[in-house]
Enzyme design. Structure first.
Site, short mmCIF file in Angstrom:
data_model
loop_
_atom_site.label_atom_id
_atom_site.label_comp_id
_atom_site.label_asym_id
_atom_site.label_seq_id
_atom_site.Cartn_x
_atom_site.Cartn_y
_atom_site.Cartn_z
N ASP A 11 0.85 -1.19 0.00
CA ASP A 11 0.00 0.00 0.00
C ASP A 11 0.89 1.24 0.00
O ASP A 11 2.10 1.16 -0.17
CB ASP A 11 -0.96 -0.01 1.20
N MET A 12 0.31 2.39 0.21
CA MET A 12 1.06 3.64 0.15
C MET A 12 2.15 3.74 1.22
O MET A 12 3.11 4.48 1.06
CB MET A 12 0.11 4.84 0.25
#
Length: 129
Positions: free
Chosen positions: A15-16
């Site tokens: 994810d980020m």
């Protein structure tokens, strides 16, 4: 009987924050199960074509313990928990250098292509007992 399957975490898995997205653990353990079955000499495509039998997930109980990150080298461990006529329960763990990151108890059932339960294939039952 225990099966080991190596996984490398790619950027697309994260994810980020650079942490493995939770749903990807399910992909990792799926790949490990497929590799485990193939390693026993069972061709799932041939089984579907010749006998009309497929394996279906009935239940997954998952526990997220710690995070994997981009470029980690992981190992998925798979072992048999229980076997009955149509059901196979597997215990799977995702580890990084021996540290438990994720565990799951996965219940599989064998079914016909029209969704009816059917006994586990004899070749599989012989190998897991």
């Amino acid at each position: 009987m225990q099966h080991e399957f190596p996984v490398r975490v790619y950027y697309e898995d994260t994810d980020m924050a650079g942490i493995v997205y939770h749903a990807n653990y399910l992909k990792y353990i799926e790949r490990a199960r497929s590799d485990w079955v193939l390693g026993m000499g069972i061709d799932q495509s041939a089984l579907r074509e010749s006998e009309g039998i497929v394996f279906v997930i009935r239940r997954i109980e998952a526990d997220f313990r710690a995070s994997a990150r981009f470029d980690d080298r992981l190992t998925v461990m798979t072992r048999v928990g229980a076997v009955s006529g149509v059901r196979l329960v597997l215990h799977q763990e995702v580890l990084r250098d021996g540290e438990l990151l994720f565990s799951a108890e996965v219940t599989l059932v064998s079914m016909t292509l029209d969704g009816q339960p059917v006994r586990l294939p004899q070749a599989l039952r012989r190998k897991v007992h």
